[in-house]
Motif scaffolding. Structure first.
Motif, PDB file in Angstrom:
ATOM      1  N   GLU A  46     -77.683-104.485  13.095  1.00  0.00           N
ATOM      2  CA  GLU A  46     -76.728-103.623  12.405  1.00  0.00           C
ATOM      3  C   GLU A  46     -76.419-104.203  11.014  1.00  0.00           C
ATOM      4  OE1 GLU A  46     -74.493-100.488  11.605  1.00  0.00           O
ATOM      5  OE2 GLU A  46     -75.653-100.666  13.458  1.00  0.00           O
ATOM      6  N   CYS A  47     -76.187-105.513  10.970  1.00  0.00           N
ATOM      7  CA  CYS A  47     -75.811-106.156   9.708  1.00  0.00           C
ATOM      8  C   CYS A  47     -76.976-106.277   8.745  1.00  0.00           C
ATOM      9  CB  CYS A  47     -75.210-107.525   9.976  1.00  0.00           C
ATOM     10  SG  CYS A  47     -73.568-107.423  10.710  1.00  0.00           S
ATOM     11  N   SER A  48     -78.206-106.293   9.275  1.00  0.00           N
ATOM     12  CA  SER A  48     -79.345-106.439   8.370  1.00  0.00           C
ATOM     13  C   SER A  48     -79.586-105.182   7.536  1.00  0.00           C
ATOM     14  CB  SER A  48     -80.605-106.835   9.141  1.00  0.00           C
ATOM     15  OG  SER A  48     -80.938-105.824  10.053  1.00  0.00           O
ATOM     16  N   LYS A  49     -78.868-104.096   7.862  1.00  0.00           N
ATOM     17  CA  LYS A  49     -78.917-102.913   6.989  1.00  0.00           C
ATOM     18  C   LYS A  49     -78.318-103.220   5.622  1.00  0.00           C
ATOM     19  CE  LYS A  49     -78.182 -99.644  10.787  1.00  0.00           C
ATOM     20  NZ  LYS A  49     -77.162 -98.802  11.445  1.00  0.00           N
ATOM     21  N   TYR A  50     -77.471-104.248   5.560  1.00  0.00           N
ATOM     22  CA  TYR A  50     -76.758-104.545   4.321  1.00  0.00           C
ATOM     23  C   TYR A  50     -77.415-105.666   3.527  1.00  0.00           C
ATOM     24  CZ  TYR A  50     -73.303-101.834   6.845  1.00  0.00           C
ATOM     25  OH  TYR A  50     -72.672-100.830   7.539  1.00  0.00           O
ATOM     26  N   GLY A  51     -78.368-106.356   4.127  1.00  0.00           N
ATOM     27  CA  GLY A  51     -79.020-107.472   3.458  1.00  0.00           C
ATOM     28  C   GLY A  51     -79.536-108.444   4.502  1.00  0.00           C
ATOM     29  N   GLU A  52     -80.198-109.497   4.033  1.00  0.00           N
ATOM     30  CA  GLU A  52     -80.828-110.434   4.966  1.00  0.00           C
ATOM     31  C   GLU A  52     -79.794-111.258   5.730  1.00  0.00           C
ATOM     32  OE1 GLU A  52     -83.828-114.277   4.998  1.00  0.00           O
ATOM     33  OE2 GLU A  52     -83.343-113.331   3.087  1.00  0.00           O
ATOM     34  N   GLY A  67     -53.537-119.170  19.636  1.00  0.00           N
ATOM     35  CA  GLY A  67     -53.833-119.066  18.210  1.00  0.00           C
ATOM     36  C   GLY A  67     -53.234-120.243  17.464  1.00  0.00           C
ATOM     37  N   ALA A  68     -53.298-120.173  16.140  1.00  0.00           N
ATOM     38  CA  ALA A  68     -52.842-121.275  15.304  1.00  0.00           C
ATOM     39  C   ALA A  68     -51.364-121.599  15.555  1.00  0.00           C
ATOM     40  CB  ALA A  68     -53.077-120.924  13.845  1.00  0.00           C
ATOM     41  N   GLY A  69     -50.569-120.567  15.836  1.00  0.00           N
ATOM     42  CA  GLY A  69     -49.139-120.788  16.031  1.00  0.00           C
ATOM     43  C   GLY A  69     -48.774-121.207  17.447  1.00  0.00           C
ATOM     44  N   GLY A  70     -49.768-121.312  18.325  1.00  0.00           N
ATOM     45  CA  GLY A  70     -49.485-121.717  19.695  1.00  0.00           C
ATOM     46  C   GLY A  70     -49.253-120.553  20.644  1.00  0.00           C
ATOM     47  N   ALA A  71     -49.212-119.322  20.091  1.00  0.00           N
ATOM     48  CA  ALA A  71     -49.027-118.146  20.950  1.00  0.00           C
ATOM     49  C   ALA A  71     -50.384-117.769  21.555  1.00  0.00           C
ATOM     50  CB  ALA A  71     -48.479-116.985  20.134  1.00  0.00           C
ATOM     51  N   PRO A  72     -50.379-117.247  22.800  1.00  0.00           N
ATOM     52  CA  PRO A  72     -51.657-116.843  23.408  1.00  0.00           C
ATOM     53  C   PRO A  72     -52.331-115.760  22.566  1.00  0.00           C
ATOM     54  CG  PRO A  72     -49.827-116.629  24.970  1.00  0.00           C
ATOM     55  CD  PRO A  72     -49.232-116.994  23.646  1.00  0.00           C
ATOM     56  N   LEU A  73     -53.638-115.821  22.473  1.00  0.00           N
ATOM     57  CA  LEU A  73     -54.379-114.841  21.685  1.00  0.00           C
ATOM     58  C   LEU A  73     -54.463-113.516  22.425  1.00  0.00           C
ATOM     59  CD1 LEU A  73     -57.417-116.929  20.434  1.00  0.00           C
ATOM     60  CD2 LEU A  73     -55.557-116.040  19.046  1.00  0.00           C
ATOM     61  N   ALA A  74     -54.325-112.429  21.680  1.00  0.00           N
ATOM     62  CA  ALA A  74     -54.562-111.104  22.255  1.00  0.00           C
ATOM     63  C   ALA A  74     -56.049-111.016  22.592  1.00  0.00           C
ATOM     64  CB  ALA A  74     -54.182-110.028  21.248  1.00  0.00           C
ATOM     65  N   GLU A  75     -56.376-110.179  23.586  1.00  0.00           N
ATOM     66  CA  GLU A  75     -57.777-110.149  24.010  1.00  0.00           C
ATOM     67  C   GLU A  75     -58.729-109.742  22.881  1.00  0.00           C
ATOM     68  OE1 GLU A  75     -58.987-105.852  24.722  1.00  0.00           O
ATOM     69  OE2 GLU A  75     -59.898-107.437  25.911  1.00  0.00           O
ATOM     70  N   GLU A  76     -58.267-108.881  21.953  1.00  0.00           N
ATOM     71  CA  GLU A  76     -59.192-108.475  20.878  1.00  0.00           C
ATOM     72  C   GLU A  76     -59.448-109.601  19.872  1.00  0.00           C
ATOM     73  OE1 GLU A  76     -55.135-106.631  19.780  1.00  0.00           O
ATOM     74  OE2 GLU A  76     -56.391-106.844  21.574  1.00  0.00           O
ATOM     75  N   GLN A  77     -58.676-110.690  19.979  1.00  0.00           N
ATOM     76  CA  GLN A  77     -58.876-111.842  19.100  1.00  0.00           C
ATOM     77  C   GLN A  77     -59.818-112.882  19.717  1.00  0.00           C
ATOM     78  OE1 GLN A  77     -57.052-112.341  16.111  1.00  0.00           O
ATOM     79  NE2 GLN A  77     -56.025-110.374  16.321  1.00  0.00           N
ATOM     80  N   ARG A  78     -60.142-112.718  20.996  1.00  0.00           N
ATOM     81  CA  ARG A  78     -60.810-113.806  21.704  1.00  0.00           C
ATOM     82  C   ARG A  78     -62.318-113.864  21.526  1.00  0.00           C
ATOM     83  NH1 ARG A  78     -58.809-113.128  27.368  1.00  0.00           N
ATOM     84  NH2 ARG A  78     -60.799-114.145  27.774  1.00  0.00           N
ATOM     85  N   VAL A  79     -62.938-112.751  21.174  1.00  0.00           N
ATOM     86  CA  VAL A  79     -64.375-112.793  20.908  1.00  0.00           C
ATOM     87  C   VAL A  79     -64.554-112.743  19.392  1.00  0.00           C
ATOM     88  CG1 VAL A  79     -66.615-111.669  21.203  1.00  0.00           C
ATOM     89  CG2 VAL A  79     -64.950-111.678  23.087  1.00  0.00           C
ATOM     90  N   ARG A  80     -65.130-113.815  18.861  1.00  0.00           N
ATOM     91  CA  ARG A  80     -65.294-113.941  17.416  1.00  0.00           C
ATOM     92  C   ARG A  80     -66.793-113.930  17.121  1.00  0.00           C
ATOM     93  NH1 ARG A  80     -60.775-116.259  15.063  1.00  0.00           N
ATOM     94  NH2 ARG A  80     -61.873-117.839  13.828  1.00  0.00           N
ATOM     95  N   VAL A  81     -67.232-112.933  16.366  1.00  0.00           N
ATOM     96  CA  VAL A  81     -68.649-112.817  16.040  1.00  0.00           C
ATOM     97  C   VAL A  81     -68.816-113.167  14.559  1.00  0.00           C
ATOM     98  CG1 VAL A  81     -70.650-111.276  15.951  1.00  0.00           C
ATOM     99  CG2 VAL A  81     -68.939-111.003  17.778  1.00  0.00           C
ATOM    100  N   PHE A  82     -69.661-114.152  14.304  1.00  0.00           N
ATOM    101  CA  PHE A  82     -69.880-114.616  12.929  1.00  0.00           C
ATOM    102  C   PHE A  82     -71.255-114.197  12.468  1.00  0.00           C
ATOM    103  CE2 PHE A  82     -66.897-117.403  14.969  1.00  0.00           C
ATOM    104  CZ  PHE A  82     -65.923-117.629  14.006  1.00  0.00           C
ATOM    105  N   VAL A  83     -71.319-113.692  11.238  1.00  0.00           N
ATOM    106  CA  VAL A  83     -72.602-113.294  10.661  1.00  0.00           C
ATOM    107  C   VAL A  83     -72.741-113.964   9.308  1.00  0.00           C
ATOM    108  CG1 VAL A  83     -74.080-111.359   9.986  1.00  0.00           C
ATOM    109  CG2 VAL A  83     -72.349-111.033  11.774  1.00  0.00           C
ATOM    110  N   LYS A  84     -73.828-114.712   9.155  1.00  0.00           N
ATOM    111  CA  LYS A  84     -74.088-115.355   7.861  1.00  0.00           C
ATOM    112  C   LYS A  84     -75.232-114.632   7.177  1.00  0.00           C
ATOM    113  CE  LYS A  84     -74.865-119.789   5.615  1.00  0.00           C
ATOM    114  NZ  LYS A  84     -74.954-121.253   5.841  1.00  0.00           N
ATOM    115  N   PHE A  85     -75.002-114.255   5.930  1.00  0.00           N
ATOM    116  CA  PHE A  85     -76.001-113.551   5.125  1.00  0.00           C
ATOM    117  C   PHE A  85     -76.640-114.509   4.134  1.00  0.00           C
ATOM    118  CE2 PHE A  85     -73.117-110.330   6.636  1.00  0.00           C
ATOM    119  CZ  PHE A  85     -73.937-109.237   6.901  1.00  0.00           C
ATOM    120  N   SER A  86     -77.804-114.123   3.610  1.00  0.00           N
ATOM    121  CA  SER A  86     -78.450-115.000   2.633  1.00  0.00           C
ATOM    122  C   SER A  86     -77.749-114.909   1.276  1.00  0.00           C
ATOM    123  CB  SER A  86     -79.930-114.647   2.487  1.00  0.00           C
ATOM    124  OG  SER A  86     -80.072-113.319   2.051  1.00  0.00           O
ATOM    125  N   LYS A  87     -77.077-113.774   1.016  1.00  0.00           N
ATOM    126  CA  LYS A  87     -76.411-113.605  -0.281  1.00  0.00           C
ATOM    127  C   LYS A  87     -74.984-113.076  -0.101  1.00  0.00           C
ATOM    128  CE  LYS A  87     -80.500-112.632  -3.081  1.00  0.00           C
ATOM    129  NZ  LYS A  87     -81.545-112.474  -2.033  1.00  0.00           N
TER     130      LYS A  87
END
Length: 131
Positions: A46-52, A67-87
Motif C-alpha cells: 500500500e505504501c509503495s504507491k507513494y514511493g520506495e 503510555g508515556a504518562g503511565g496510563a494504560p494504552l487504549a487498544e488502538e494505540q497498542r499496534v504500532r506499524v512503522f514504515v521507512k521510505f527511501s526519501k
C-alpha cells in the motif's frame, strides 16, 4: 485510479504531526491480537504507491502496556506499524494519502517518527510523541 491531474488541488492544509522524516508511524491499522504474517506485506505494498519502501515493522504492545504518562494504552494505540521510505518526499505523500483513511473498517492515524529511534528500534510510545 485517481482522476486528479497535476498536483494543483489540495484537500485543505495538512497539519503534519511530528517533524518530517522518512519514517511514518501508523496506529489503529489492526486491533491487538489481529497482527498476522500478511500485515507487513499489505502495508508495504500500500505504501509503495507513494514511493520506495525500505522497511516495515509491526510492533505490538502487550495488554496492560502503559503510555508515556503511565496510563494504560487504549487498544488502538497498542499496534504500532512503522514504515521507512527511501526519501522524505515519499513519506510525506504517504502521510497525506493515509492519514484518516479507513483500513479494514479502522480509521488510520499517522505521525512522523524519528529515524534515529526507528533505526535503534526504540519503538515504544515516548513522551514527545505527537498525540
Amino acid at each position: 485510479g485517481g482522476a486528479a491531474a497535476g498536483g494543483g488541488e489540495k484537500k485543505g492544509a495538512v497539519t503534519f504531526r511530528g517533524r518530517p522524516s522518512r519514517v511514518l508511524l501508523l496506529k489503529n491499522v489492526v486491533a491487538p491480537g489481529e497482527v498476522d504474517a500478511e500485515l507487513r506485506g499489505e502495508v508495504g505494498s500500500e505504501c509503495s504507491k507513494y514511493g520506495e519502501v525500505v522497511d516495515v515493522l509491526v510492533h505490538e504492545l502487550a495488554a496492560g502496556a502503559t503510555g508515556a504518562g503511565g496510563a494504560p494504552l487504549a487498544e488502538e494505540q497498542r499496534v504500532r506499524v512503522f514504515v521507512k521510505f527511501s526519501k522524505p518526499g515519499a513519506a510525506m505523500k504517504a502521510y497525506i494519502g493515509l492519514d484518516g483513511r479507513y483500513f479494514g473498517g479502522r480509521h488510520i492515524w499517522v505521525c512522523f517518527f524519528k529515524e534515529a529511534d526507528f533505526d535503534g528500534r526504540s519503538l515504544d510510545p515516548s513522551p514527545s510523541e505527537p498525540k
